[in-house]
Each structure stands twice: as C-alpha cells, then as structure tokens.
Design a protein around this motif. Structure first.
Motif, mmCIF file in Angstrom:
data_model
loop_
_atom_site.group_PDB
_atom_site.id
_atom_site.type_symbol
_atom_site.label_atom_id
_atom_site.label_comp_id
_atom_site.label_asym_id
_atom_site.label_seq_id
_atom_site.Cartn_x
_atom_site.Cartn_y
_atom_site.Cartn_z
ATOM 1 N N SER A 78 0.790 -1.226 0.000
ATOM 2 C CA SER A 78 0.000 0.000 0.000
ATOM 3 C C SER A 78 0.827 1.283 0.000
ATOM 4 O O SER A 78 0.358 2.305 -0.471
ATOM 5 C CB SER A 78 -0.983 0.002 1.161
ATOM 6 N N ASN A 79 2.049 1.243 0.485
ATOM 7 C CA ASN A 79 2.833 2.479 0.531
ATOM 8 C C ASN A 79 3.756 2.655 -0.673
ATOM 9 O O ASN A 79 4.575 3.562 -0.696
ATOM 10 C CB ASN A 79 3.619 2.583 1.842
ATOM 11 N N CYS A 80 3.615 1.837 -1.697
ATOM 12 C CA CYS A 80 4.429 1.930 -2.911
ATOM 13 C C CYS A 80 3.805 2.963 -3.861
ATOM 14 O O CYS A 80 2.616 2.890 -4.181
ATOM 15 C CB CYS A 80 4.499 0.573 -3.595
ATOM 16 N N ASP A 81 4.582 3.932 -4.313
ATOM 17 C CA ASP A 81 4.078 4.981 -5.194
ATOM 18 C C ASP A 81 3.514 4.424 -6.501
ATOM 19 O O ASP A 81 2.478 4.894 -6.982
ATOM 20 C CB ASP A 81 5.180 5.997 -5.512
ATOM 21 N N THR A 82 4.172 3.442 -7.076
ATOM 22 C CA THR A 82 3.703 2.876 -8.338
ATOM 23 C C THR A 82 2.387 2.133 -8.142
ATOM 24 O O THR A 82 1.495 2.209 -8.991
ATOM 25 C CB THR A 82 4.775 1.940 -8.947
ATOM 26 N N ARG B 80 0.182 2.904 -5.882
ATOM 27 C CA ARG B 80 -0.814 3.977 -5.712
ATOM 28 C C ARG B 80 -1.264 4.527 -7.060
ATOM 29 O O ARG B 80 -2.455 4.774 -7.275
ATOM 30 C CB ARG B 80 -0.236 5.116 -4.863
ATOM 31 N N LYS B 81 -0.324 4.733 -7.973
ATOM 32 C CA LYS B 81 -0.663 5.235 -9.309
ATOM 33 C C LYS B 81 -1.578 4.248 -10.033
ATOM 34 O O LYS B 81 -2.546 4.655 -10.681
ATOM 35 C CB LYS B 81 0.608 5.462 -10.133
ATOM 36 N N ARG C 72 -3.572 2.002 -8.692
ATOM 37 C CA ARG C 72 -4.889 2.003 -8.036
ATOM 38 C C ARG C 72 -5.704 3.219 -8.461
ATOM 39 O O ARG C 72 -6.893 3.100 -8.789
ATOM 40 C CB ARG C 72 -4.730 1.987 -6.509
ATOM 41 N N LYS C 73 -5.070 4.384 -8.502
ATOM 42 C CA LYS C 73 -5.770 5.601 -8.918
ATOM 43 C C LYS C 73 -6.239 5.477 -10.369
ATOM 44 O O LYS C 73 -7.346 5.911 -10.704
ATOM 45 C CB LYS C 73 -4.872 6.828 -8.753
ATOM 46 N N ASP D 145 -2.513 -6.666 -0.458
ATOM 47 C CA ASP D 145 -1.238 -6.168 0.054
ATOM 48 C C ASP D 145 -0.412 -7.382 0.455
ATOM 49 O O ASP D 145 -0.651 -8.010 1.482
ATOM 50 C CB ASP D 145 -1.478 -5.252 1.255
#
Length: 116
Positions: free
Chosen positions: A8-12, A14-15, A17-18, A31
């Motif tokens: 969940s804390n990985c920037d890629t 997050r991108k 998921r968005k 996760d």
C-alpha cells in the motif's frame, strides 16, 4: 475479478490504483506484505511474465541481500525467496479475471489491456 497485488505504501501501486479507480474498473487489492503470497501465485506470475521481470533487482530489499543470495541462479530458490520476502517483487502485479498477468504499471499499458 481483477486483482492488483502490491504494497500500500508503494508509489507505483498507488498510481495503478488511482488509474483503475479513475477508469471505474473493479478490482481487489491484495497487500502482499500484510496478506502474504503463496508459492502457486509466484509460480503463476513467473510462468506468465518471467522470473527476470517479477524479481526486482533494483529495490532496497535486493540490495540488502547477501552477495551469495544475489548470485544464485537457482529459480526454485529465487521463487521461494519471493514468497518469503514479497517486497522483492516488482510492483504492482495485475492479475486479470481472464488469467492475464501484467507486472509494473504504465497508464498506456493498462489502457491497452482494457481495449483488447
């Protein structure tokens, strides 16, 4: 159901998921740091994408391993290491309902998946 695997804390992650949310694509998020992985999942991903693509040799977790482990070419041992230390997996891993597997995230790559 489409499942997005990562942490969940990985920037890629997050991108990815968005992007999925913005496109109104239903997915489950797994996760693998918290929920773990099975050897069968790792085998399936490596069979579909290749061990070289699934194993992230550019991350912090890889750099912290001993030289002995990093020099191994034994696929079975490396797959076991991925199950034991899932942060060694390139993120995210997208497993689609039809069984298709994508490793990593690029918006164009994901867009093409839903247009095929």
């Amino acid at each position: 159901m489409t499942t997005l695997y990562g942490i969940s804390n990985c920037d890629t992650v997050r991108k990815a998921r968005k992007w999925l949310e913005a496109e109104s694509i239903a997915f489950d998020f797994h996760d693998f740091r918290k929920q773990g992985l099975t050897a069968e999942q790792v085998d399936r991903w490596c069979a579909a994408a290749g061990l070289d693509k699934v194993l992230n040799k550019r991350g912090t977790t890889w750099r912290q391993l001993t030289d002995e482990i990093k020099s191994t070419t034994d696929e079975t041992a490396l797959k076991a290491l991925l199950v034991e230390q899932p942060t060694l997996i390139k993120r995210p891993v997208l497993e689609m309902a039809d069984g298709h597997i994508e490793v990593g995230f690029k918006a164009e790559q994901y867009a093409a998946l839903w247009q095929r």
